[in-house]
Design a protein around this motif. Structure first.
Motif, PDB file in Angstrom:
ATOM      1  N   LEU A 180      -7.337  -8.498  -5.540  1.00 27.68           N
ATOM      2  CA  LEU A 180      -7.381  -7.894  -4.220  1.00 27.68           C
ATOM      3  C   LEU A 180      -8.820  -7.604  -3.788  1.00 27.68           C
ATOM      4  CD1 LEU A 180      -5.756  -6.717  -1.864  1.00 27.68           C
ATOM      5  CD2 LEU A 180      -5.735  -4.542  -3.056  1.00 27.68           C
ATOM      6  N   ILE A 181      -9.675  -7.320  -4.737  1.00 30.78           N
ATOM      7  CA  ILE A 181     -11.064  -6.997  -4.408  1.00 30.78           C
ATOM      8  C   ILE A 181     -11.741  -8.186  -3.756  1.00 30.78           C
ATOM      9  CG2 ILE A 181     -13.292  -6.367  -5.401  1.00 30.78           C
ATOM     10  CD1 ILE A 181     -11.766  -4.896  -7.595  1.00 30.78           C
ATOM     11  N   ALA A 182     -11.545  -9.360  -4.333  1.00 34.51           N
ATOM     12  CA  ALA A 182     -12.187 -10.562  -3.794  1.00 34.51           C
ATOM     13  C   ALA A 182     -11.501 -11.022  -2.506  1.00 34.51           C
ATOM     14  CB  ALA A 182     -12.139 -11.676  -4.812  1.00 34.51           C
ATOM     15  N   ALA A 183     -10.194 -10.766  -2.394  1.00 25.91           N
ATOM     16  CA  ALA A 183      -9.437 -11.306  -1.273  1.00 25.91           C
ATOM     17  C   ALA A 183      -9.471 -10.419  -0.041  1.00 25.91           C
ATOM     18  CB  ALA A 183      -7.976 -11.506  -1.700  1.00 25.91           C
ATOM     19  N   PRO A 225      -8.123   3.964 -19.337  1.00 30.66           N
ATOM     20  CA  PRO A 225      -8.582   3.708 -17.968  1.00 30.66           C
ATOM     21  C   PRO A 225      -8.636   2.236 -17.591  1.00 30.66           C
ATOM     22  CG  PRO A 225     -10.407   4.380 -19.363  1.00 30.66           C
ATOM     23  CD  PRO A 225      -9.164   4.623 -20.146  1.00 30.66           C
ATOM     24  N   GLU A 226      -8.806   1.349 -18.573  1.00 29.87           N
ATOM     25  CA  GLU A 226      -8.864  -0.083 -18.270  1.00 29.87           C
ATOM     26  C   GLU A 226      -7.479  -0.681 -18.057  1.00 29.87           C
ATOM     27  OE1 GLU A 226     -11.733  -1.503 -17.635  1.00 29.87           O
ATOM     28  OE2 GLU A 226     -12.533   0.512 -17.992  1.00 29.87           O
ATOM     29  N   ASP A 227      -6.450   0.057 -18.370  1.00 27.04           N
ATOM     30  CA  ASP A 227      -5.070  -0.417 -18.173  1.00 27.04           C
ATOM     31  C   ASP A 227      -4.206   0.783 -17.797  1.00 27.04           C
ATOM     32  OD1 ASP A 227      -3.108  -2.331 -18.009  1.00 27.04           O
ATOM     33  OD2 ASP A 227      -2.776  -2.494 -20.170  1.00 27.04           O
ATOM     34  N   TRP A 228      -4.729   1.605 -16.894  1.00 27.99           N
ATOM     35  CA  TRP A 228      -4.115   2.902 -16.620  1.00 27.99           C
ATOM     36  C   TRP A 228      -2.724   2.807 -15.995  1.00 27.99           C
ATOM     37  CZ3 TRP A 228      -2.727   3.791 -11.635  1.00 27.99           C
ATOM     38  CH2 TRP A 228      -3.395   3.086 -10.626  1.00 27.99           C
ATOM     39  N   LEU A 229      -2.482   1.775 -15.186  1.00 24.67           N
ATOM     40  CA  LEU A 229      -1.179   1.698 -14.533  1.00 24.67           C
ATOM     41  C   LEU A 229      -0.079   1.376 -15.538  1.00 24.67           C
ATOM     42  CD1 LEU A 229       0.493   1.859 -11.984  1.00 24.67           C
ATOM     43  CD2 LEU A 229      -0.020  -0.553 -11.558  1.00 24.67           C
ATOM     44  N   ARG A 230      -0.321   0.378 -16.370  1.00 26.76           N
ATOM     45  CA  ARG A 230       0.682   0.050 -17.384  1.00 26.76           C
ATOM     46  C   ARG A 230       0.899   1.237 -18.322  1.00 26.76           C
ATOM     47  NH1 ARG A 230      -1.302  -4.332 -19.224  1.00 26.76           N
ATOM     48  NH2 ARG A 230       0.157  -5.882 -18.402  1.00 26.76           N
ATOM     49  N   LEU A 253      -9.248  -0.506  -9.674  1.00 27.05           N
ATOM     50  CA  LEU A 253      -8.132  -1.417  -9.416  1.00 27.05           C
ATOM     51  C   LEU A 253      -7.875  -2.392 -10.554  1.00 27.05           C
ATOM     52  CD1 LEU A 253      -8.505  -2.212  -5.617  1.00 27.05           C
ATOM     53  CD2 LEU A 253      -7.073  -0.522  -6.746  1.00 27.05           C
ATOM     54  N   ARG A 254      -8.905  -2.751 -11.286  1.00 26.36           N
ATOM     55  CA  ARG A 254      -8.674  -3.663 -12.409  1.00 26.36           C
ATOM     56  C   ARG A 254      -7.746  -3.023 -13.440  1.00 26.36           C
ATOM     57  NH1 ARG A 254     -13.790  -5.319 -10.743  1.00 26.36           N
ATOM     58  NH2 ARG A 254     -13.902  -7.569 -10.423  1.00 26.36           N
ATOM     59  N   GLY A 255      -7.802  -1.704 -13.541  1.00 27.50           N
ATOM     60  CA  GLY A 255      -6.896  -1.010 -14.443  1.00 27.50           C
ATOM     61  C   GLY A 255      -5.458  -1.029 -13.976  1.00 27.50           C
ATOM     62  N   ALA A 256      -5.258  -1.452 -12.714  1.00 28.63           N
ATOM     63  CA  ALA A 256      -3.902  -1.612 -12.187  1.00 28.63           C
ATOM     64  C   ALA A 256      -3.490  -3.075 -12.174  1.00 28.63           C
ATOM     65  CB  ALA A 256      -3.817  -1.034 -10.776  1.00 28.63           C
ATOM     66  N   GLY A 257      -4.365  -3.963 -12.652  1.00 25.32           N
ATOM     67  CA  GLY A 257      -4.037  -5.380 -12.707  1.00 25.32           C
ATOM     68  C   GLY A 257      -4.065  -6.066 -11.363  1.00 25.32           C
ATOM     69  N   ARG A 294       4.880  -2.403 -12.327  1.00 28.47           N
ATOM     70  CA  ARG A 294       3.449  -2.665 -12.164  1.00 28.47           C
ATOM     71  C   ARG A 294       3.219  -3.733 -11.086  1.00 28.47           C
ATOM     72  NH1 ARG A 294       0.048  -6.131 -15.214  1.00 28.47           N
ATOM     73  NH2 ARG A 294      -2.110  -5.419 -15.406  1.00 28.47           N
ATOM     74  N   GLU A 295       4.020  -4.792 -11.115  1.00 30.20           N
ATOM     75  CA  GLU A 295       3.890  -5.839 -10.104  1.00 30.20           C
ATOM     76  C   GLU A 295       4.277  -5.321  -8.724  1.00 30.20           C
ATOM     77  OE1 GLU A 295       5.826  -9.496 -11.130  1.00 30.20           O
ATOM     78  OE2 GLU A 295       5.071  -9.430 -13.192  1.00 30.20           O
ATOM     79  N   LEU A 296       5.282  -4.456  -8.662  1.00 32.04           N
ATOM     80  CA  LEU A 296       5.674  -3.871  -7.378  1.00 32.04           C
ATOM     81  C   LEU A 296       4.573  -2.985  -6.815  1.00 32.04           C
ATOM     82  CD1 LEU A 296       9.410  -3.031  -8.103  1.00 32.04           C
ATOM     83  CD2 LEU A 296       8.551  -4.702  -6.448  1.00 32.04           C
ATOM     84  N   PHE A 297       3.834  -2.322  -7.691  1.00 32.93           N
ATOM     85  CA  PHE A 297       2.681  -1.535  -7.246  1.00 32.93           C
ATOM     86  C   PHE A 297       1.663  -2.452  -6.567  1.00 32.93           C
ATOM     87  CE2 PHE A 297      -1.578   0.135  -7.818  1.00 32.93           C
ATOM     88  CZ  PHE A 297      -1.444   1.479  -7.488  1.00 32.93           C
ATOM     89  N   GLY A 298       1.321  -3.553  -7.238  1.00 32.05           N
ATOM     90  CA  GLY A 298       0.362  -4.487  -6.663  1.00 32.05           C
ATOM     91  C   GLY A 298       0.850  -5.051  -5.341  1.00 32.05           C
TER      92      GLY A 298
END
Length: 218
Positions: free
Chosen positions: A212-215, A78-83, A204-208, A177-181
């Motif tokens: 985005l949360i802060a921004a 879960p902490e790196d679910w996207l990768r 979202l942190r699990g998606a790297g 993964r970068e394209l997802f972000g």
């Protein structure tokens, strides 16, 4: 050794996936399927009413296995679910390229409504797996739309990757993964509702994409 009925049915489905991935649907006969599976023609008809029913069963199995591979990997990490999920996707289709190419329509001719329905269900199940991992309080329709587009992009890029084997799997995982972000960030910039939804996402942190949360705008 004599196979039990369920194993025989699975063997027939596996044979169908291999043949339909390498030949157009119309170029594969029931006799071809029976011969490749080491079965008689009447036995094929014992399990499936016709060739198309077998074809659809093969597609359903390929879709189920792909979704299971992605979801299982994402849940385990879960902490790196996207990768983890993207890597599982690529690893699974490399190991079962026949099933994947058949699922995406390679060699099957014009897609029927039944085939499209199977693909649509698979895409929606992959989308739901992504959204569950993102842990959003609400999911705006625009976000659903752009994530569907990303899932389609993954499928197209993966089809080409199976042919070229470039880049290596690790590099492709990072690219997707970068394209997802980039996809969700762009949606957030253009739609305040998407931005608010993502700002409250707990996965979202699990998606790297924790920046985005802060921004995200309030």
């Amino acid at each position: 050794m004599r196979l039990d009925p369920q194993d025989r049915r699975q063997a027939l489905i596996g044979t169908a996936l291999h043949l339909f991935a390498s030949r157009p649907y119309g170029a594969v006969s029931v006799d071809d399927l029976a011969r490749a599976a080491g079965m008689s023609r009447p036995l094929v008809y014992h399990y499936f009413a016709n060739k198309f029913e077998l074809f659809l069963a093969a597609l359903e199995q390929a879709a189920d296995q792909l979704v299971l591979a992605v979801r299982s990997a994402s849940v385990r990490e879960p902490e790196d679910w996207l990768r983890a999920g993207v890597d599982a996707y690529l690893r699974h289709v490399r190991e079962d390229s026949s099933g994947y190419l058949t699922l995406l329509g390679h060699g099957s001719g014009t897609a029927t409504s039944e085939q499209e329905a199977i693909l649509d269900r698979m895409r929606e199940r992959l989308l739901e797996a992504v959204l569950e991992a993102m842990r959003l309080a609400e999911v705006p329709e625009l976000l659903r739309s752009v994530l569907r587009g990303w899932i389609e992009l993954v499928a197209q890029v993966t089809r080409d990757w199976l042919r070229t084997r470039r880049p290596d799997r690790g590099a492709l995982v990072e690219l997707l993964r970068e394209l997802f972000g980039a996809t969700v960030r762009t949606a957030a910039r253009h739609d305040p509702q998407v931005a608010r939804s993502l700002a409250g996402g707990r996965g979202l942190r699990g998606a790297g994409i924790e920046l985005l949360i802060a921004a995200a705008p309030s």
